[in-house]
Design an enzyme around this catalytic site. Structure first.
Site, PDB file in Angstrom:
ATOM      1  N   CYS A  11      34.634  42.529  58.068  1.00  0.00           N
ATOM      2  CA  CYS A  11      34.554  41.184  57.508  1.00  0.00           C
ATOM      3  C   CYS A  11      35.313  40.223  58.440  1.00  0.00           C
ATOM      4  O   CYS A  11      36.029  40.657  59.342  1.00  0.00           O
ATOM      5  CB  CYS A  11      35.146  41.168  56.096  1.00  0.00           C
ATOM      6  SG  CYS A  11      36.951  41.327  56.039  1.00  0.00           S
ATOM      7  N   HIS A  33      42.086  46.429  53.689  1.00  0.00           N
ATOM      8  CA  HIS A  33      40.831  46.874  54.289  1.00  0.00           C
ATOM      9  C   HIS A  33      41.212  47.829  55.418  1.00  0.00           C
ATOM     10  O   HIS A  33      42.201  47.580  56.133  1.00  0.00           O
ATOM     11  CB  HIS A  33      40.056  45.698  54.867  1.00  0.00           C
ATOM     12  CG  HIS A  33      39.561  44.723  53.849  1.00  0.00           C
ATOM     13  ND1 HIS A  33      38.535  43.844  54.120  1.00  0.00           N
ATOM     14  CD2 HIS A  33      39.945  44.469  52.570  1.00  0.00           C
ATOM     15  CE1 HIS A  33      38.302  43.097  53.060  1.00  0.00           C
ATOM     16  NE2 HIS A  33      39.154  43.458  52.103  1.00  0.00           N
ATOM     17  N   CYS A  62      39.112  40.967  58.770  1.00  0.00           N
ATOM     18  CA  CYS A  62      39.411  42.138  59.591  1.00  0.00           C
ATOM     19  C   CYS A  62      39.136  41.868  61.070  1.00  0.00           C
ATOM     20  O   CYS A  62      39.929  42.239  61.936  1.00  0.00           O
ATOM     21  CB  CYS A  62      38.605  43.332  59.107  1.00  0.00           C
ATOM     22  SG  CYS A  62      39.104  43.893  57.466  1.00  0.00           S
ATOM     23  N   GLU A  64      39.978  48.381  58.393  1.00  0.00           N
ATOM     24  CA  GLU A  64      39.958  47.825  59.751  1.00  0.00           C
ATOM     25  C   GLU A  64      41.201  46.988  60.019  1.00  0.00           C
ATOM     26  O   GLU A  64      41.808  47.087  61.088  1.00  0.00           O
ATOM     27  CB  GLU A  64      38.713  46.953  59.971  1.00  0.00           C
ATOM     28  CG  GLU A  64      37.395  47.637  59.708  1.00  0.00           C
ATOM     29  CD  GLU A  64      36.899  47.417  58.284  1.00  0.00           C
ATOM     30  OE1 GLU A  64      35.677  47.491  58.096  1.00  0.00           O
ATOM     31  OE2 GLU A  64      37.702  47.168  57.365  1.00  0.00           O
TER      32      GLU A  64
END
Length: 158
Positions: free
Chosen positions: A90, A60, A93, A62
């Site tokens: 999320c 991801h 992250c 982030e």
């Protein structure tokens, strides 16, 4: 902070860069998420989702930027850095971002909204995880951010 106030950053420009990254991710076969790290109103790192193309559930943007920031930036600089992201981080992250200790996280599409697109249950919001660590601001430019998810074939992802 070298005379720069994060409130004065060009939020729209930075968020629109995350939208470009999210579209690039979708065009390449990944889910539509993009993020940038901004220090003194300049983008210093950028990334987009690569969990499918790199076969790595951790990719991801982030989380990867938080990882890179912890390796490449000192804690004082991270504390003056803002993460802009196309969609609210999320829980995974946000957990990684706790270690990074960014000043602020600015997002366009909320975690509660993304569950509408993905057909999943809403998860813990990033503000709960980052409480006392980073300020959370969003949604900003929400209609533009939502359009990226509306254009993506989330139904095929289910």
């Amino acid at each position: 902070m070298a005379g720069v106030n994060v409130d004065d950053f060009d939020h729209d420009s930075h968020l629109r860069r995350t939208f470009e990254l999210a579209r690039e991710a979708a065009d390449r076969g990944d889910k539509p998420f993009g993020s940038v790290l901004v220090y003194e109103d300049d983008v210093i790192m950028a990334d987009s989702n690569r969990e499918i193309t790199e076969e790595d559930i951790r990719r991801h943007p982030e989380l990867h930027l938080a990882y890179r920031a912890c390796r490449e930036l000192g804690p004082d600089k991270r504390a003056e850095t803002v993460m802009y992201t196309s969609t609210e981080p999320c829980p995974m992250c946000a957990g990684g971002m706790v270690a990074a200790g960014f000043d602020r996280v600015v997002y366009s599409v909320g975690g509660n909204e993304i569950s509408e697109f993905t057909g999943t249950e809403p998860s813990v919001r990033s503000a709960e995880i980052l409480d006392g660590v980073s300020d959370i601001v969003g949604p900003l430019l929400n209609e533009e951010g939502r359009q990226i998810h509306e254009d993506f074939a989330w139904e095929a992802e289910r």
